[in-house]
Enzyme design. Structure first.
Site, PDB file in Angstrom:
ATOM      1  N   GLU A 179       0.836  -1.195   0.000  1.00 15.12           N
ATOM      2  CA  GLU A 179       0.000   0.000   0.000  1.00 15.12           C
ATOM      3  C   GLU A 179       0.871   1.246   0.000  1.00 15.12           C
ATOM      4  O   GLU A 179       1.911   1.278   0.640  1.00 15.12           O
ATOM      5  CB  GLU A 179      -0.906  -0.018   1.237  1.00 15.12           C
ATOM      6  CG  GLU A 179      -1.706  -1.318   1.347  1.00 15.12           C
ATOM      7  CD  GLU A 179      -2.471  -1.485   2.649  1.00 15.12           C
ATOM      8  OE1 GLU A 179      -2.816  -0.471   3.280  1.00 15.12           O
ATOM      9  OE2 GLU A 179      -2.724  -2.641   3.031  1.00 15.12           O
ATOM     10  N   GLU A 200     -10.073   5.809   2.730  1.00 12.03           N
ATOM     11  CA  GLU A 200     -10.546   5.023   3.871  1.00 12.03           C
ATOM     12  C   GLU A 200     -10.501   5.913   5.101  1.00 12.03           C
ATOM     13  O   GLU A 200      -9.553   6.687   5.273  1.00 12.03           O
ATOM     14  CB  GLU A 200      -9.635   3.808   4.077  1.00 12.03           C
ATOM     15  CG  GLU A 200      -9.932   3.018   5.352  1.00 12.03           C
ATOM     16  CD  GLU A 200      -9.063   1.763   5.494  1.00 12.03           C
ATOM     17  OE1 GLU A 200      -8.457   1.319   4.500  1.00 12.03           O
ATOM     18  OE2 GLU A 200      -8.984   1.244   6.605  1.00 12.03           O
TER      19      GLU A 200
END
Ligand SMILES: *[C@@H]1O[C@H](CO)[C@@H](O)[C@H](O)[C@H]1NC(C)=O
Ligand SMILES: *[C@@H]1O[C@H](CO)[C@@H](O)[C@H](O)[C@H]1NC(C)=O
Length: 422
Positions: free
Chosen positions: A226, A337
């Protein structure tokens, strides 16, 4: 005599009771004193492990200290499997074409977001042969739920668009607004991400915008790489927008961490520090800033490389760290997120992206543009069939588009709590 015996026995009994009382009262005190000094020792040991001796240190205006560490002293080389690793200073392959030292050295292409770098650059640079590392401080460790947990994900979730049980996702308190592809094998992904500084309601919440490179199913052995930007008061102790990476090879259980907070990622670049603030950030209806991130797999060595902007090749995750990803990725996700801790029984007002919904468009809502994947022929291309996912579109939404020099893009985010998201 009998009397004496009796009172002696009573006396003994009394003493025993006193002794028991004394032990009971003393025990927790000495135990906590012990664990307190153990903790101090643990903190000191951890700091020594994380903060390698610096060649030079730079104080950033945001309060960070950036240590310039000799390339060969970086945390990666604490890994038993990297003891004799020969560091690769350039990738064998770059999906954007012929890639030599020249391209790395010749800074920025015209039209790139060249002014977006990092705040600590205002006060100095790291010399060649070193890498910049954000110094971890005692307070950083003490904010973590435990010293072992520092630098790891506390909330172990990942956007799982096709989950059979949508309740499972919302229960975890995480909310996403993402675009994704999962139809073929992927060997990398790229995007240009608009940079904002979303407001965080509670220090234990965060807001991030990132690319996920995922391998395997969503089981215990999920592999993930990520990269993106995040605001995380818990991890960094402030509300600045920071460049970050994360990796795990077992669904966030034992392996992996943020940035260089464990051994794994090998950094080669002396200009960009993981976890350091990105500067400047976008303002509503005003200047817009974005960063490009490219993650790709070197087909020869199998390592996963990371590039920031058009010219900063930051380094690589060695192939051996992963199981599924040592072959290819099965899913790519791009988007935002946040953690919704619902601390006051209402939806959090922690923002995602700019804190404004996609329908507001450029300069107001946050975007990902020029979304691309690296395909089985190692070509960067626009993915077919991009799908989107969000748990509660009234809180945070996502809207895709295509065309012009933005290629494949989407706007995403929102304010969290509002009249339609109580
Ligand atoms: C930032 O970019 C602008 C135009 O793109 C340029 O005029 C300016 O000199 C740059 N500033 C820095 C500090 O690089
Ligand atoms: C971060 O922002 C929150 C509100 O959004 C504020 O309460 C808090 O004091 C800020 N923290 C720091 C370290 O500036």
């Amino acid at each position: 005599m009998a009397m004496e015996m009796q009172s002696g026995g009573k006396m003994m009994g009394f003493l025993v009771i006193l002794l028991v009382l004394f032990i009971e009262m003393a025990a927790p005190t000495s135990a906590s004193r012990n664990s307190f000094s153990t903790q101090i020792l643990e903190v000191q040991n951890q700091l020594k492990l994380l903060n390698k001796p610096a060649v030079k240190s730079i104080k950033s205006p945001d309060g960070d200290i950036i240590d310039c560490i000799k390339l060969s002293h970086q945390p990666a080389f604490d890994h038993p499997m990297l003891k004799n690793h020969k560091i690769q200073m350039t990738p064998n392959f770059h999906p954007e074409g012929v890639f030599g030292e020249n391209k790395v050295a010749s800074k920025m292409k015209p039209g790139s977001s060249r002014n977006v770098t990092q705040m600590w650059h205002l006060n100095g640079r790291c010399p060649e042969g070193t890498i910049p590392i954000r110094r971890t401080r005692k307070d950083d460790l003490l904010r973590a739920s435990s010293i072992k947990a520092f630098g790891k994900k506390r909330h172990k979730t990942i956007p799982q668009p096709k989950s059979a049980d949508p309740d499972l996702i919302t229960q975890s308190g995480h909310q996403h607004a993402i675009a994704y592809v999962d139809e073929e094998k992927y060997y990398g992904a790229k995007a240009t991400i608009n940079v904002w500084e979303p407001k965080i309601q509670q220090p234990n919440e965060f807001s991030l915008s990132q690319i996920w490179i995922l391998g395997g199913s969503f089981g215990e052995d999920l592999n993930s790489i990520e990269a993106g930007w995040q605001v995380s008061p818990d991890l960094y102790g402030d509300n600045h927008t920071r460049l970050f990476t994360y990796w795990t090879s077992d669904a966030y259980q034992a392996t992996g961490c943020y940035n260089l907070l464990c051994s794994g990622f090998i950094q080669i670049n002396n200009e960009i520090a993981m976890g350091a603030s990105i500067y400047p950030v976008s303002s509503y209806h005003d200047s817009q800033y974005d960063i490009s991130l490219l993650v790709w797999k070197d087909p020869k060595e199998g390592n996963w490389w990371l590039q920031f902007g058009n010219s900063y090749v930051l380094g690589y995750w060695p192939a051996f760290l992963f199981s599924y990803l040592s072959d290819s990725a099965s899913m790519i996700e791009w988007g935002g997120e946040v953690v919704n801790s619902e601390s006051d029984g209402q939806h959090t007002s922690t923002q995602m992206g700019s804190g404004h919904f996609p329908k507001e468009g450029f300069g107001k809502s946050s975007y990902f543009k020029n979304i691309q994947i690296v395909d089985g022929s190692n070509n960067l291309r626009v993915p077919k069939d991009i799908a989107t996912f969000t748990e509660q579109s009234n809180c945070y939404d996502v809207q895709t588009g295509k065309g012009g020099n933005w290629g494949s893009y989407f706007y995403y985010g929102g304010p969290g709590r509002n009249a339609n998201c109580p």
